[in-house]
Design a protein around this motif. Structure first.
Motif, PDB file in Angstrom:
ATOM      1  N   SER A  17     -10.837  -2.650   0.381  1.00  0.00           N
ATOM      2  CA  SER A  17      -9.834  -1.671   1.365  1.00  0.00           C
ATOM      3  C   SER A  17     -10.394  -1.481   2.700  1.00  0.00           C
ATOM      4  CB  SER A  17      -9.720  -0.277   0.565  1.00  0.00           C
ATOM      5  OG  SER A  17      -8.650   0.297   1.215  1.00  0.00           O
TER       6      SER A  17
ATOM      7  N   GLN B 149       4.932   2.800   8.677  1.00  0.00           N
ATOM      8  CA  GLN B 149       5.166   3.103   7.094  1.00  0.00           C
ATOM      9  C   GLN B 149       6.234   4.338   7.066  1.00  0.00           C
ATOM     10  OE1 GLN B 149       1.251   2.668   4.706  1.00  0.00           O
ATOM     11  NE2 GLN B 149       0.396   2.289   6.746  1.00  0.00           N
TER      12      GLN B 149
ATOM     13  N   GLN C 151       0.803  -1.263  -0.145  1.00  0.00           N
ATOM     14  CA  GLN C 151      -0.054   0.028  -0.056  1.00  0.00           C
ATOM     15  C   GLN C 151       0.774   1.218  -0.158  1.00  0.00           C
ATOM     16  OE1 GLN C 151      -2.095   0.784   3.668  1.00  0.00           O
ATOM     17  NE2 GLN C 151      -0.708  -0.608   4.697  1.00  0.00           N
TER      18      GLN C 151
ATOM     19  N   VAL D 233      -6.523  -3.359  -1.616  1.00  0.00           N
ATOM     20  CA  VAL D 233      -5.646  -1.998  -1.712  1.00  0.00           C
ATOM     21  C   VAL D 233      -5.772  -1.289  -0.550  1.00  0.00           C
ATOM     22  CG1 VAL D 233      -5.802  -1.797  -4.108  1.00  0.00           C
ATOM     23  CG2 VAL D 233      -7.023  -0.726  -2.808  1.00  0.00           C
ATOM     24  N   GLY D 234      -4.726  -0.468  -0.171  1.00  0.00           N
ATOM     25  CA  GLY D 234      -4.649   0.391   1.025  1.00  0.00           C
ATOM     26  C   GLY D 234      -4.847   1.692   0.438  1.00  0.00           C
TER      27      GLY D 234
ATOM     28  N   SER E 229       7.061  -0.216   4.134  1.00  0.00           N
ATOM     29  CA  SER E 229       5.823  -0.321   4.961  1.00  0.00           C
ATOM     30  C   SER E 229       5.954  -1.888   5.599  1.00  0.00           C
ATOM     31  CB  SER E 229       4.510  -0.512   4.122  1.00  0.00           C
ATOM     32  OG  SER E 229       3.395  -0.633   4.870  1.00  0.00           O
TER      33      SER E 229
ATOM     34  N   ILE F 250      -3.769   4.701  -1.848  1.00  0.00           N
ATOM     35  CA  ILE F 250      -3.278   4.844  -3.089  1.00  0.00           C
ATOM     36  C   ILE F 250      -2.946   6.235  -3.274  1.00  0.00           C
ATOM     37  CG2 ILE F 250      -3.940   4.130  -5.535  1.00  0.00           C
ATOM     38  CD1 ILE F 250      -6.167   2.675  -4.727  1.00  0.00           C
TER      39      ILE F 250
ATOM     40  N   GLU G 157       3.673   0.585  -2.498  1.00  0.00           N
ATOM     41  CA  GLU G 157       2.955  -0.152  -3.751  1.00  0.00           C
ATOM     42  C   GLU G 157       4.216  -0.645  -5.007  1.00  0.00           C
ATOM     43  OE1 GLU G 157       0.314   0.881  -7.820  1.00  0.00           O
ATOM     44  OE2 GLU G 157       0.013   2.066  -6.103  1.00  0.00           O
TER      45      GLU G 157
END
Length: 415
Positions: free
Chosen positions: A70, A258, A24, A50-51, A126, A53, A28
């Motif tokens: 998500s 992250q 994410q 997905v987280g 992440s 974007i 990504e």
């Protein structure tokens, strides 16, 4: 169909009904996700988890048999949500990540961006749910990115196989800090008064958190234990405001889940033993957060009600935000010795409507957990207050043009 120049041919790799999980935000693996989306029309129907974007990869115009899920609508995920292509999973971030470890979420294919240094691999930017997803997946495809920083704490486990390796074709996604405006700086001036020397900070993405961090260069012995770090953290460390000396745990170490920023931040964290990119079970774990001295959680919201209830998820019935780690950190800060939980937001939305409202439409953080609400008009300290006093304090920090209406709504005589 993909030609010879495609980094990977997904034909035969993606099966009907697969759940494909990718890294994410800035983690990504864009080389892989772009190839997957380019080939999606010719692949069996699959689901994509997905987280946040921050790339241009995922478009609502992609193959209709690809569905998206998500835990939040963050960044360009809003495009998918607006088109009705994004199914929301209403989970706290800590629970969402834990559900991969417990196999409540079962990934079939995992796409991940990794950094390599001296034969070692790191999840780099992440340390979220991807490793646990990969542990139970049928297929793990890694994009090895020479421009991704090698981070400690996020080392790729030796017992999780990587089945296919692909060379990255572009640097990691970057997210520059947004420019500060007058409103965010006024909010920051109020919030800074709640942050004492020796506090440990958690914060999110956006103009208001950045403004608050930028206002703290005068502080001393701050610590960082956060779901993310950004370029503003580098500024605070280089100016001597962040030393991580008084956290109570992880002395001298900036802890994050992250890394979201620019090349400057990525260079700073590369092989930097003073930065640890730790798993969610550690960064968001209540037992860990309660051991931190003076943890100050800084989060934002879409709306706050007169009773203190916080909505960070929906407006007019449409999902445009996320639960994320807000409640994890609010409760962690409340349990921390000397901790504070700050919800900071502009009093007025871009369309002129008030963000202090009589009643929120979705409760993300319950009123029982709320500590302090901050707008450009001041601070409403709500901990321990009754409902009548809460309403009075909330109206006082609403935009002046909305205060009379709120007072009338409180009295049950809406204008």
């Amino acid at each position: 169909m993909p030609g010879d120049t495609a980094p990977i041919d997904f034909s035969g790799l993606i099966r009907e009904g697969d759940l494909v999980v990718c890294g994410q935000a800035t983690a990504e693996p864009v080389t892989l996700t772009e190839a997957l989306m380019a080939q999606s029309e010719h692949l069996p129907a699959f689901r994509m988890m997905v987280g946040p974007i921050f790339s241009e990869t995922f478009s609502a115009a992609c193959a209709p048999h690809v569905s998206f899920q998500s835990y939040g609508v963050i960044g360009n995920a809003r495009r998918l949500a607006k088109a009705g292509r994004l199914d929301m999973i209403p989970s706290n971030y800590s629970a969402f990540c834990a559900d991969f470890a417990s196999r409540c979420h079962q990934a079939d294919v995992v796409l991940v961006q990794l950094a390599e240094s001296g034969g070692r691999l790191s999840a780099s930017l992440s340390n979220d749910y991807v490793i646990d997803a990969a542990r139970g997946a049928r297929l793990v495809i890694a994009e090895i990115n020479p421009d991704a920083p090698f981070t400690f704490g996020a080392e790729w486990p030796g017992d999780v196989p990587i089945h296919i390796r692909v060379a990255a074709r572009r640097p990691p996604v970057e997210l520059p800090s947004p420019p500060l405006d007058d409103v965010s700086q006024r909010i920051a001036a109020h919030a800074a008064g709640l942050i004492a020397d020796g506090s440990t900070l958690q914060f999110g993405v956006g103009r208001v958190p950045d403004a608050i961090l930028s206002s703290l260069s005068h502080a001393r012995n701050l610590g960082i234990h956060s779901g993310l770090i950004n370029d503003a953290v580098v500024d605070l460390i280089e100016r001597g405001a962040v030393t991580n000396a008084e956290k109570g745990i992880d002395a001298g170490i900036t802890v994050t889940n992250q890394v979201i920023g620019t090349k400057r931040l990525y260079r700073f964290v590369h092989e930097n033993k003073a930065v640890a990119v730790r798993p969610t079970s550690y960064t968001h774990g209540q037992g860990v957060l309660a051991r931190i001295n003076r943890l100050v959680a800084i989060n934002s919201a879409l709306q706050v009600g007169l009773d203190g209830s916080v909505n960070s998820e929906t407006l007019n019935g449409v999902a445009i935000g996320a639960i994320g780690g807000q409640l994890d950190f609010v409760r962690g800060a409340n349990a921390s010795p000397g901790g504070r939980a700050i919800i900071a937001l502009p009093a007025t939305a871009s369309d002129g409507t008030g963000r202090i409202v009589a009643h929120v439409e979705t409760v993300t953080t319950p009123r029982a957990d709320v500590d302090a609400i901050v707008t450009e008009w001041g601070i409403a300290a709500l901990r321990g207050c009754g409902l009548a006093e809460r309403a009075r304090r909330m109206i006082a920090i609403a935009a002046p043009e909305h205060r009379d209406v709120l007072a009338e709504q409180l009295r049950g005589r809406p204008r």
